[in-house]
Design a protein around this motif. Structure first.
Motif, PDB file in Angstrom:
ATOM      1  N   LEU A  24       0.724  -1.245   0.091  1.00 14.76           N
ATOM      2  CA  LEU A  24       0.020   0.151  -0.012  1.00 14.76           C
ATOM      3  C   LEU A  24       0.784   1.135   0.108  1.00 14.76           C
ATOM      4  CD1 LEU A  24      -2.871  -0.990   2.598  1.00 14.76           C
ATOM      5  CD2 LEU A  24      -2.642  -1.183   0.101  1.00 14.76           C
ATOM      6  N   ALA A  25       2.036   1.156   0.527  1.00 15.70           N
ATOM      7  CA  ALA A  25       3.171   2.237   0.719  1.00 15.70           C
ATOM      8  C   ALA A  25       3.277   2.624  -0.902  1.00 15.70           C
ATOM      9  CB  ALA A  25       3.976   1.995   1.555  1.00 15.70           C
ATOM     10  N   VAL A  26       3.762   1.645  -1.357  1.00 13.23           N
ATOM     11  CA  VAL A  26       4.150   2.212  -3.083  1.00 13.23           C
ATOM     12  C   VAL A  26       2.699   2.809  -3.784  1.00 13.23           C
ATOM     13  CG1 VAL A  26       4.639   1.118  -5.332  1.00 13.23           C
ATOM     14  CG2 VAL A  26       5.613   0.090  -3.208  1.00 13.23           C
ATOM     15  N   ILE A  27       1.869   2.462  -3.497  1.00 12.43           N
ATOM     16  CA  ILE A  27       0.603   3.061  -4.244  1.00 12.43           C
ATOM     17  C   ILE A  27       0.437   4.378  -3.677  1.00 12.43           C
ATOM     18  CG2 ILE A  27      -1.879   3.285  -4.775  1.00 12.43           C
ATOM     19  CD1 ILE A  27      -1.495   0.139  -4.271  1.00 12.43           C
ATOM     20  N   ALA A  28       0.632   4.368  -2.349  1.00 17.09           N
ATOM     21  CA  ALA A  28       0.534   5.941  -1.760  1.00 17.09           C
ATOM     22  C   ALA A  28       1.630   6.882  -2.099  1.00 17.09           C
ATOM     23  CB  ALA A  28       0.363   5.646   0.028  1.00 17.09           C
ATOM     24  N   GLU A  29       2.654   6.201  -2.219  1.00 14.48           N
ATOM     25  CA  GLU A  29       3.960   7.236  -2.587  1.00 14.48           C
ATOM     26  C   GLU A  29       3.685   7.581  -4.311  1.00 14.48           C
ATOM     27  OE1 GLU A  29       7.423   4.827  -2.098  1.00 14.48           O
ATOM     28  OE2 GLU A  29       7.787   5.757   0.203  1.00 14.48           O
ATOM     29  N   ARG A  30       3.038   6.878  -5.025  1.00 13.24           N
ATOM     30  CA  ARG A  30       2.864   7.255  -6.369  1.00 13.24           C
ATOM     31  C   ARG A  30       2.041   8.411  -6.381  1.00 13.24           C
ATOM     32  NH1 ARG A  30       5.477   8.155 -10.238  1.00 13.24           N
ATOM     33  NH2 ARG A  30       6.488   6.070 -10.058  1.00 13.24           N
ATOM     34  N   LEU A  31       0.760   8.341  -5.797  1.00 16.64           N
ATOM     35  CA  LEU A  31      -0.342   9.136  -5.657  1.00 16.64           C
ATOM     36  C   LEU A  31       0.089  10.647  -5.235  1.00 16.64           C
ATOM     37  CD1 LEU A  31      -3.176   7.260  -4.076  1.00 16.64           C
ATOM     38  CD2 LEU A  31      -2.986   7.579  -6.461  1.00 16.64           C
ATOM     39  N   GLY A  32       1.264  10.616  -4.420  1.00 13.31           N
ATOM     40  CA  GLY A  32       1.732  11.658  -3.704  1.00 13.31           C
ATOM     41  C   GLY A  32       2.644  12.412  -4.613  1.00 13.31           C
ATOM     42  N   LYS A  33       3.241  11.816  -5.787  1.00 11.69           N
ATOM     43  CA  LYS A  33       4.228  12.212  -6.602  1.00 11.69           C
ATOM     44  C   LYS A  33       3.436  12.795  -7.899  1.00 11.69           C
ATOM     45  CE  LYS A  33       7.923   8.884  -5.553  1.00 11.69           C
ATOM     46  NZ  LYS A  33       8.629   7.684  -6.178  1.00 11.69           N
ATOM     47  N   ILE A  34       2.329  12.456  -8.147  1.00 12.67           N
ATOM     48  CA  ILE A  34       1.661  13.103  -9.314  1.00 12.67           C
ATOM     49  C   ILE A  34       1.307  14.358  -9.359  1.00 12.67           C
ATOM     50  CG2 ILE A  34      -0.815  13.006 -10.261  1.00 12.67           C
ATOM     51  CD1 ILE A  34      -1.182  10.049  -9.488  1.00 12.67           C
ATOM     52  N   GLY A  35       1.531  14.962  -8.341  1.00 12.09           N
ATOM     53  CA  GLY A  35       1.335  16.592  -8.198  1.00 12.09           C
ATOM     54  C   GLY A  35       2.515  17.329  -8.623  1.00 12.09           C
ATOM     55  N   TRP A  45       4.456   4.366 -15.188  1.00 20.23           N
ATOM     56  CA  TRP A  45       4.366   4.448 -13.517  1.00 20.23           C
ATOM     57  C   TRP A  45       4.007   3.066 -13.039  1.00 20.23           C
ATOM     58  CZ3 TRP A  45       0.867   9.548 -12.938  1.00 20.23           C
ATOM     59  CH2 TRP A  45       1.640  10.290 -13.168  1.00 20.23           C
ATOM     60  N   GLU A  46       2.938   2.400 -13.681  1.00 21.59           N
ATOM     61  CA  GLU A  46       2.420   0.930 -13.364  1.00 21.59           C
ATOM     62  C   GLU A  46       3.900   0.051 -13.558  1.00 21.59           C
ATOM     63  OE1 GLU A  46      -0.396  -2.559 -14.869  1.00 21.59           O
ATOM     64  OE2 GLU A  46      -0.848  -0.370 -15.311  1.00 21.59           O
ATOM     65  N   LEU A  47       4.728   0.198 -14.739  1.00 23.33           N
ATOM     66  CA  LEU A  47       5.762  -0.690 -14.787  1.00 23.33           C
ATOM     67  C   LEU A  47       6.728  -0.695 -13.577  1.00 23.33           C
ATOM     68  CD1 LEU A  47       7.269  -2.766 -16.533  1.00 23.33           C
ATOM     69  CD2 LEU A  47       8.279  -0.871 -17.848  1.00 23.33           C
ATOM     70  N   SER A  48       7.095   0.609 -13.441  1.00 24.47           N
ATOM     71  CA  SER A  48       7.906   1.125 -12.338  1.00 24.47           C
ATOM     72  C   SER A  48       7.570   0.349 -10.918  1.00 24.47           C
ATOM     73  CB  SER A  48       8.379   2.412 -12.279  1.00 24.47           C
ATOM     74  OG  SER A  48       9.155   2.621 -11.376  1.00 24.47           O
ATOM     75  N   ASP A  49       6.283   1.034 -10.671  1.00 29.38           N
ATOM     76  CA  ASP A  49       5.715   0.407  -9.272  1.00 29.38           C
ATOM     77  C   ASP A  49       5.307  -0.896  -9.116  1.00 29.38           C
ATOM     78  OD1 ASP A  49       5.682   3.264  -8.686  1.00 29.38           O
ATOM     79  OD2 ASP A  49       3.719   3.696  -9.175  1.00 29.38           O
ATOM     80  N   PHE A  50       4.987  -1.511 -10.025  1.00 26.15           N
ATOM     81  CA  PHE A  50       4.866  -3.033  -9.799  1.00 26.15           C
ATOM     82  C   PHE A  50       6.138  -3.836  -9.322  1.00 26.15           C
ATOM     83  CE2 PHE A  50       0.472  -2.672 -10.210  1.00 26.15           C
ATOM     84  CZ  PHE A  50      -0.027  -3.866  -9.585  1.00 26.15           C
ATOM     85  N   ILE A  51       7.288  -3.256 -10.092  1.00 27.51           N
ATOM     86  CA  ILE A  51       8.600  -3.862  -9.682  1.00 27.51           C
ATOM     87  C   ILE A  51       8.971  -3.691  -8.112  1.00 27.51           C
ATOM     88  CG2 ILE A  51      11.206  -3.644  -9.848  1.00 27.51           C
ATOM     89  CD1 ILE A  51      10.623  -2.771 -12.779  1.00 27.51           C
ATOM     90  N   ALA A  52       8.384  -2.303  -7.775  1.00 34.15           N
ATOM     91  CA  ALA A  52       8.768  -2.178  -6.264  1.00 34.15           C
ATOM     92  C   ALA A  52       7.571  -2.973  -5.426  1.00 34.15           C
ATOM     93  CB  ALA A  52       8.214  -0.661  -6.097  1.00 34.15           C
ATOM     94  N   ILE A  53       6.270  -3.134  -6.074  1.00 25.12           N
ATOM     95  CA  ILE A  53       5.318  -3.943  -5.229  1.00 25.12           C
ATOM     96  C   ILE A  53       5.796  -5.354  -5.211  1.00 25.12           C
ATOM     97  CG2 ILE A  53       3.034  -4.825  -5.576  1.00 25.12           C
ATOM     98  CD1 ILE A  53       2.106  -2.077  -6.425  1.00 25.12           C
TER      99      ILE A  53
END
Length: 371
Positions: A24-35, A45-53
């Motif tokens: 859940l932290a990976v998703i939250a961090e992504r949401l905070g970076k969008i701004g 983003w999905e490709l990068s974040d799912f490596i982290a997930i």
């Protein structure tokens, strides 16, 4: 043995919560970076974040496996200490098969963990109350945040704060083939602990085959459910025990919310672990009516056992508020994170007060967030 069982549950719970919050932290961090993003490339983003997930899931699995190993080692030692008196009394040699039970049990619990800690069975709840696959839920959450950002900073900040609250409330879900879903940490805890108790019982009975048992003893505890009270603390012949097992609607040991253990014994060796007076006191305490104010101030009246179930709900609220604070922090929303943390503190104060007034043992470890 009750202390060993509780410590095992605490170890598994901590590891499973950390596994859930890592994703859940990976998703939250992504949401905070969008701004702050220069462009909106959700696919990249999905490709990068799912490596982290996936990395977070692997780390979670490692933590769970470490907890399993530690719990089984403690169980093995406690079971041997329990059996040693019967070995001495019977003159029997220690069972070689008892050690093999732990080896096979470790394999079984690892398989259980693996079946739950896979992104292919994970999901999150959408805005319609449906649990969708993790990738789909990720895309929906990120796409909503992008759309809100295009509408303006205020809309974006509101959107990501709402998503953090939803992720904390519903958690990372495990989707079963039946369609049923459950939070990852709760699912891991329940499944692993069921397997753990099965291994514990199996190993005891392997020891018992060596020293020659002719009965069983059921453990006893305070705040016991009414349907198990007639049986706790008692010793039974094997024939009578088989009759009881066949008649129970909710089995001992592996039944939902059951904290009992069943140990083989030689009925002529030693004496029961609990006197009739002790058992009667435990049952009376469980059934005693307690009165306290609910979390919203409404007067409550129920048995002490039922009050423990209410208590579990408060523990979940504390942990959810702590989870929301953590995810908001990951999004960069420090003010809202402090507010959620304060809410958790308020629930904690109530929890302590309610537990004291109702005469309940607190489970503070269930209110903490492990990351």
């Amino acid at each position: 043995m009750a202390d060993v069982d509780e410590e095992a549950e605490n170890l598994i719970d901590k590891a499973a919560v950390a596994a859930q919050m890592g994703v859940l932290a990976v998703i939250a961090e992504r949401l905070g970076k969008i701004g702050k993003a220069a462009s909106y490339d959700v696919e990249a983003w999905e490709l990068s974040d799912f490596i982290a997930i996936e990395a977070a899931v692997r780390r979670g699995r490692q933590l769970i496996d470490q907890a399993i190993a530690k719990a089984l080692d403690a169980m093995d030692k406690a079971n041997y200490e329990w059996a040693s008196a019967y070995y001495r009394a019977s003159g029997a040699s220690e069972s070689a098969e008892a050690s093999a039970v732990i080896v096979e049990g470790r394999k079984d619990l690892s398989k259980r963990s693996d079946s739950l800690c896979r992104t292919s069975v994970m999901g999150i709840m959408d805005r319609h109350g449906n649990v969708v696959p993790l990738r789909e839920g990720y895309r929906e959450a990120v796409s909503r945040a992008v759309a809100a950002m295009r509408a303006g900073e205020a809309a974006y900040q509101t959107e990501i704060a709402r998503t953090a609250a939803e992720l904390a409330r519903h958690g990372l879900r495990v989707r079963y083939e039946s369609g049923y879903t459950r939070e990852l940490y709760a699912s891991v805890r329940a499944n692993i602990m069921d397997g753990y108790r099965t291994v514990m019982t199996a190993q005891r009975f392997e020891h018992a085959k060596a020293f020659g048992y002719d009965g069983v003893e059921v453990s006893a505890h305070y705040q016991c459910a009414p349907d198990h009270q007639p049986y706790q603390g008692q010793r039974y012949s094997l024939e009578r025990w088989r009759e009881i097992e066949g008649a129970l609607g909710r089995p001992l040991v592996t039944g939902a919310n059951c904290r009992h253990t069943v140990s083989p014994v030689i009925l002529s060796v030693g004496k029961p672990s609990y006197s009739p007076e002790e058992i009667a006191a435990m049952n009376a305490q469980s059934n005693e009516t307690v009165r306290f104010k609910g979390v919203e101030g409404k007067p409550m009246e129920m048995s002490r056992y039922d009050a423990t179930q209410y208590q579990r709900g408060i523990e979940r609220e504390i942990r959810r508020s702590r989870a929301e604070s953590y995810l908001l922090e990951k999004e960069g929303r420090k003010v809202e994170a402090m507010s959620a943390s304060s809410r958790a503190d308020g629930y904690t104060d109530y929890y302590r007060s309610m537990s004291r007034k109702a005469g309940l043992t607190r489970r503070d470890e269930r209110t903490k967030l492990y990351v």
